[in-house]
Design a protein around this motif. Structure first.
Motif, mmCIF file in Angstrom:
data_model
loop_
_atom_site.group_PDB
_atom_site.id
_atom_site.type_symbol
_atom_site.label_atom_id
_atom_site.label_comp_id
_atom_site.label_asym_id
_atom_site.label_seq_id
_atom_site.Cartn_x
_atom_site.Cartn_y
_atom_site.Cartn_z
ATOM 1 N N GLY A 53 0.878 -1.314 0.162
ATOM 2 C CA GLY A 53 0.095 0.065 0.102
ATOM 3 C C GLY A 53 0.775 1.266 0.088
ATOM 4 N N ARG A 54 1.966 1.233 0.580
ATOM 5 C CA ARG A 54 2.888 2.318 0.641
ATOM 6 C C ARG A 54 3.464 2.870 -0.694
ATOM 7 N NH1 ARG A 54 1.089 1.970 5.140
ATOM 8 N NH2 ARG A 54 2.063 2.205 7.230
ATOM 9 N N MET A 55 3.450 1.739 -1.575
ATOM 10 C CA MET A 55 3.867 2.168 -3.011
ATOM 11 C C MET A 55 2.976 2.722 -3.829
ATOM 12 S SD MET A 55 5.813 -1.731 -3.529
ATOM 13 C CE MET A 55 6.674 -1.186 -5.199
ATOM 14 N N ALA A 58 -1.699 7.155 -2.819
ATOM 15 C CA ALA A 58 -3.120 7.031 -2.575
ATOM 16 C C ALA A 58 -3.478 7.449 -1.129
ATOM 17 C CB ALA A 58 -3.786 5.604 -2.880
ATOM 18 N N ARG A 59 -4.496 7.826 -0.850
ATOM 19 C CA ARG A 59 -4.919 8.494 0.363
ATOM 20 C C ARG A 59 -5.117 7.173 1.374
ATOM 21 N NH1 ARG A 59 -9.991 12.105 2.419
ATOM 22 N NH2 ARG A 59 -9.518 12.110 4.766
ATOM 23 N N SER A 60 -4.383 7.039 2.530
ATOM 24 C CA SER A 60 -4.371 5.876 3.330
ATOM 25 C C SER A 60 -4.180 6.302 4.849
ATOM 26 C CB SER A 60 -3.125 4.963 3.003
ATOM 27 O OG SER A 60 -3.375 3.657 3.589
ATOM 28 N N TYR A 61 -4.023 5.473 5.621
ATOM 29 C CA TYR A 61 -3.566 5.889 7.011
ATOM 30 C C TYR A 61 -2.084 6.095 7.437
ATOM 31 C CZ TYR A 61 -1.727 0.958 7.236
ATOM 32 O OH TYR A 61 -1.011 -0.163 7.183
ATOM 33 N N ALA A 62 -1.548 6.298 6.196
ATOM 34 C CA ALA A 62 0.067 6.412 6.481
ATOM 35 C C ALA A 62 0.427 7.207 5.005
ATOM 36 C CB ALA A 62 0.973 5.391 6.939
ATOM 37 N N LYS A 63 1.611 7.800 4.955
ATOM 38 C CA LYS A 63 1.941 8.713 3.876
ATOM 39 C C LYS A 63 2.755 7.329 2.938
ATOM 40 C CE LYS A 63 4.456 12.350 3.722
ATOM 41 N NZ LYS A 63 5.212 13.417 3.786
ATOM 42 N N PRO A 64 2.465 7.788 1.654
ATOM 43 C CA PRO A 64 2.962 6.781 0.773
ATOM 44 C C PRO A 64 4.514 6.888 0.681
ATOM 45 C CG PRO A 64 1.960 8.330 -0.564
ATOM 46 C CD PRO A 64 1.705 8.586 0.907
ATOM 47 N N VAL A 65 5.264 5.989 0.065
ATOM 48 C CA VAL A 65 6.820 6.073 -0.319
ATOM 49 C C VAL A 65 6.907 7.053 -1.310
ATOM 50 C CG1 VAL A 65 8.820 5.097 -0.616
ATOM 51 C CG2 VAL A 65 7.374 4.097 0.901
ATOM 52 N N GLU A 66 7.700 7.995 -1.160
ATOM 53 C CA GLU A 66 8.033 8.748 -2.285
ATOM 54 C C GLU A 66 8.804 8.039 -3.452
ATOM 55 O OE1 GLU A 66 9.890 12.496 -0.965
ATOM 56 O OE2 GLU A 66 8.286 13.132 0.383
ATOM 57 N N LEU A 67 8.387 8.803 -4.732
ATOM 58 C CA LEU A 67 9.356 8.082 -5.850
ATOM 59 C C LEU A 67 10.625 8.526 -5.558
ATOM 60 C CD1 LEU A 67 7.070 9.004 -9.086
ATOM 61 C CD2 LEU A 67 7.844 6.764 -7.888
ATOM 62 N N GLY A 68 11.543 7.647 -5.651
ATOM 63 C CA GLY A 68 12.896 7.830 -5.208
ATOM 64 C C GLY A 68 13.193 7.751 -3.869
ATOM 65 N N GLY A 69 12.098 7.533 -3.127
ATOM 66 C CA GLY A 69 12.564 7.184 -1.711
ATOM 67 C C GLY A 69 12.722 5.645 -1.048
ATOM 68 N N VAL A 70 13.378 5.642 0.015
ATOM 69 C CA VAL A 70 13.908 4.369 0.440
ATOM 70 C C VAL A 70 12.534 3.451 0.910
ATOM 71 C CG1 VAL A 70 14.980 3.045 2.260
ATOM 72 C CG2 VAL A 70 16.065 5.119 1.389
#
Length: 339
Positions: A53-55, A58-70
């Motif tokens: 889901g972090r990939m 989309a709106r969720s209970y936590a922020k997504p991983v940023e493109l280029g992020g770990v």
């Protein structure tokens, strides 16, 4: 001390199931801790379904991983350098972050663990977030009672294997749903569940045999066709613990990979007075971690709790291992060992 920090980044957002090209391995500069921070050398990384889901952006209970992020994960490791009096070099800690070899973390965000109590990797499984998830979900929502029927999907996985065993400790009859003969045998013969159901075969006759008097508590890790088969079997006042829906994570429609619809007709919720509740372990779980760990260590010492880990060696293997996790190829709690 190495000069660089190997890490795996999110190269692009998946379209459906992740593929190797969605990840990128790079050598980054070695992070340096500031006052109040600790440099953690990761020894074990935790791969878990929620990371899919972090990939997505989309709106969720936590922020997504940023493109280029770990890529996100919890890690267990040893202190490589400390700028805080609470930790010294060599201490084992839970709280490292990301698919990488080192991370800098605030000392207040780390939990000291004693490797003499249990293998350090268990702080990512039976004594970590998956185990805590099972403990919190059963205590707060499932509340299995002696003589009740508890059904656990993905029963051989990191959360399922703990949820089922805690149900047995509470006196419930426990049926585990898993994929394939080997996993079903593990659930029944090693974990001590009363019965195992293979979701790769016809579910209805197996559930009829295993749950002749219906279901009181259902631990939901899967969704899709498995959920559709269990739901009609709820008894009055049944409880469904909504932990995950791994069969539906890679689809935009909510159907599972086999095309099963997003979920059953919810009309019986009223008639049967059912309770269906989702939860996020981070809401309250970590404030209860000390009590959880003490209780679980007691069960382990008493021989009431077993677990299985699926250990993959090497950071570069993390993308393939994660893709396999979403396809059900892991057997037990999946961890990456950084040798």
């Amino acid at each position: 001390m190495p000069e660089t920090n190997p890490r795996i980044l999110l190269a692009r957002r998946p379209q459906g199931a992740p593929v190797p090209e969605d990840f990128r391995l790079e050598e980054a500069p070695m992070p340096v801790p500031a006052d109040g921070q600790v440099l953690v050398r990761h020894r074990f990384l935790s791969l878990d379904p929620y990371q899919r889901g972090r990939m997505d952006d989309a709106r969720s209970y936590a922020k997504p991983v940023e493109l280029g992020g770990v890529m996100e994960c919890q890690a267990v490791g040893q202190v490589a350098a400390s700028r805080d009096a609470r930790f010294k070099e060599g201490d084992w800690v839970l709280g490292g972050f990301g698919w990488q070899t080192f991370s800098v973390r605030p000392a207040k965000a780390l939990i000291a663990i004693d490797p003499a109590e249990a293998p350090p990797s268990t702080a990512l499984g039976v004594l970590g977030m998956p185990g805590l998830t099972a403990w919190v979900g059963l205590a707060d929502i499932g509340q299995p009672k002696a003589g009740e029927m508890l059904v656990v999907s993905a029963a051989s996985g990191a959360v399922g294997q703990v949820a089922g065993q805690l149900g047995k400790i509470a006196g419930a009859r426990v049926v585990g749903i898993a994929g394939g003969a080997a996993k079903c045998a593990f659930v029944k013969d090693q974990l001590g569940f009363d019965a195992a159901v293979d979701h790769r075969a016809a579910l209805d006759p197996q559930l009829d045999a295993a749950c002749p008097d219906g279901v009181d508590v259902y631990w939901e890790n899967v969704g899709g066709a498995v959920q559709a088969a269990v739901f009609p079997r709820f008894n009055n006042f049944g409880r469904m613990v909504m932990c995950g829906m791994i069969a539906q994570y890679n689809t935009s429609t909510g159907a599972d990979a086999a095309g099963a619809p997003p979920g059953p007709n919810l009309g019986p919720v009223v008639r049967k007075r059912l309770r269906i509740q989702g939860f996020i372990v981070g809401d309250t779980g970590w404030s209860r971690y000390a009590a959880f760990r003490a209780e679980m260590l007691g069960h382990i010492t008493a021989g009431k709790l077993r677990w299985r880990e699926d250990v993959v060696h090497g950071l570069a293997q993390a993308p393939a291992a994660f893709i396999g996790l979403l396809e059900g190829r892991n057997f037990g709690k999946l961890v990456i060992a950084l040798d």
